[in-house]
Design a protein around this motif. Sequence first.
Motif, PDB file in Angstrom:
ATOM      1  N   ALA A 181       0.952  -1.169  -0.026  1.00  0.00           N
ATOM      2  CA  ALA A 181      -0.050   0.016   0.089  1.00  0.00           C
ATOM      3  C   ALA A 181       0.847   1.292  -0.097  1.00  0.00           C
ATOM      4  N   GLY A 182       2.186   1.076  -0.207  1.00  0.00           N
ATOM      5  CA  GLY A 182       3.110   2.115  -0.422  1.00  0.00           C
ATOM      6  C   GLY A 182       3.734   2.669   0.731  1.00  0.00           C
ATOM      7  N   GLY A 183       3.405   2.091   1.798  1.00  0.00           N
ATOM      8  CA  GLY A 183       3.878   2.419   3.343  1.00  0.00           C
ATOM      9  C   GLY A 183       5.289   1.916   3.686  1.00  0.00           C
ATOM     10  N   ILE A 184       5.400   2.601   4.972  1.00  0.00           N
ATOM     11  CA  ILE A 184       6.763   2.110   5.696  1.00  0.00           C
ATOM     12  C   ILE A 184       6.268   1.313   6.808  1.00  0.00           C
ATOM     13  N   PRO A 185       6.642  -0.165   7.085  1.00  0.00           N
ATOM     14  CA  PRO A 185       6.404  -0.760   8.188  1.00  0.00           C
ATOM     15  C   PRO A 185       7.427  -0.696   9.340  1.00  0.00           C
ATOM     16  N   VAL A 186       6.702  -0.464  10.233  1.00  0.00           N
ATOM     17  CA  VAL A 186       7.684  -0.159  11.674  1.00  0.00           C
ATOM     18  C   VAL A 186       7.079  -1.127  12.789  1.00  0.00           C
ATOM     19  N   LEU A 187       8.147  -1.771  13.389  1.00  0.00           N
ATOM     20  CA  LEU A 187       7.558  -2.381  14.792  1.00  0.00           C
ATOM     21  C   LEU A 187       7.203  -1.656  15.822  1.00  0.00           C
ATOM     22  N   ASN A 274      12.835  12.068   8.412  1.00  0.00           N
ATOM     23  CA  ASN A 274      13.871  10.860   7.914  1.00  0.00           C
ATOM     24  C   ASN A 274      12.935   9.628   7.204  1.00  0.00           C
ATOM     25  N   LEU A 275      11.610   9.520   7.981  1.00  0.00           N
ATOM     26  CA  LEU A 275      10.743   8.764   7.380  1.00  0.00           C
ATOM     27  C   LEU A 275      10.523   9.117   5.824  1.00  0.00           C
ATOM     28  N   ARG A 276      10.352  10.244   5.708  1.00  0.00           N
ATOM     29  CA  ARG A 276       9.786  10.870   4.378  1.00  0.00           C
ATOM     30  C   ARG A 276      11.041  10.622   3.494  1.00  0.00           C
ATOM     31  N   SER A 277      12.215  10.746   3.760  1.00  0.00           N
ATOM     32  CA  SER A 277      13.393  10.599   2.984  1.00  0.00           C
ATOM     33  C   SER A 277      13.374   9.011   2.478  1.00  0.00           C
ATOM     34  N   LEU A 278      13.149   8.192   3.502  1.00  0.00           N
ATOM     35  CA  LEU A 278      13.082   6.854   3.288  1.00  0.00           C
ATOM     36  C   LEU A 278      12.221   6.650   2.303  1.00  0.00           C
ATOM     37  N   LEU A 279      10.985   7.061   2.171  1.00  0.00           N
ATOM     38  CA  LEU A 279       9.835   7.104   1.159  1.00  0.00           C
ATOM     39  C   LEU A 279      10.313   7.693  -0.143  1.00  0.00           C
ATOM     40  N   ASN A 280      11.116   8.674  -0.143  1.00  0.00           N
ATOM     41  CA  ASN A 280      11.464   9.193  -1.159  1.00  0.00           C
ATOM     42  C   ASN A 280      12.585   8.227  -2.193  1.00  0.00           C
ATOM     43  N   GLU A 281      13.407   7.938  -1.115  1.00  0.00           N
ATOM     44  CA  GLU A 281      14.302   6.809  -1.594  1.00  0.00           C
ATOM     45  C   GLU A 281      13.922   5.791  -2.598  1.00  0.00           C
ATOM     46  N   ARG A 282      12.754   5.384  -2.406  1.00  0.00           N
ATOM     47  CA  ARG A 282      12.159   4.240  -3.323  1.00  0.00           C
ATOM     48  C   ARG A 282      11.486   4.841  -4.640  1.00  0.00           C
ATOM     49  N   HIS A 283      11.517   6.171  -4.551  1.00  0.00           N
ATOM     50  CA  HIS A 283      10.899   6.596  -6.009  1.00  0.00           C
ATOM     51  C   HIS A 283      12.050   7.165  -6.948  1.00  0.00           C
TER      52      HIS A 283
END
Length: 283
Positions: A181-187, A274-283
């Motif tokens: 779903a395009g998200g970042i999984p976090v424990l 940081n979360l946002r840049s993790l997301l951007n790395e994917r694209h």
Amino acid sequence: MYIDLHIHTTCSDGSLTPSQVVQYAKEKDLKAIAITDHDTIDGNEEAIKEGTHQDIEVIPGVEISVDYSPGSMHMLGYFITTDDTALQEKLTLLQGSRADRNPKIIEKLNELGLALTYDEVVQESGGGQVGRPHIAQVLVKKGYVKNIQEAFDKYLGKGAPAYSDKFRFGAEEAITTIIDAGGIPVLAHPFTLHCKDSKELEALIKKLVSKGLQGIEVYYSEHNQRQISQYRKLAEQHNLAITGGSDFHGKNMKGIDLGTGRGNLKVPYRLCENLRSLLNERH
Ligand SMILES: [Zn+2]
Ligand SMILES: [Zn+2]
């Protein structure tokens, strides 16, 4: 500039509506929040809309319950696409099993001699998801127990006589569902895993990373300093994002406030970046 990335609304078992949560976040001067209701993303749209009015960043989120023992495992998902139909369908499945479970619990309570009905519990929920906290509130109101904690200890908690399990995803399925779903999984809150030592926890984290885990919730209302540094170290060693939040439920979880948890929680805004840049790395 502080944030809170773990919040429940009336769409699961919180006591404030998504809009009320955002308004309260404004009052508390938070810069960004995430709505992470149990197994539902229904609160996100309203919260995001209110967020634009209040000038607060609202990150779409979810908290998925995972099949795990002896403790409990929750998987947070951030920046999910909220109109993803595959995600909606999977969550509906989980909610259905949650709904099936409540009548079972009430039946068990009735067998134990406690008089309450499903309708009374639904009324207590005020129209959102019905869950054990609402059953607990009815038990308190009827004088069967002194408070919510006693209701869980005596009747509703894992291993207690009226406990009923529900269908859950495995860890891998929860992680994949969030990534798809395009998200970042976090424990979420690693202490609830009840790992016997740091070795066991590290082995588990490694396994989850191999399935796609991307972050650990390091800052949390119930984490002490020792746990915070342990989890932070694990995150750094395995190149995982660090997140944090209060697990605010409004009046349904006393003593935990938005943003500040039990009083000393402080989650810096840069974690959000940081979360946002993790997301951007994917694209
Ligand atoms: Zn949780
Ligand atoms: Zn939670």
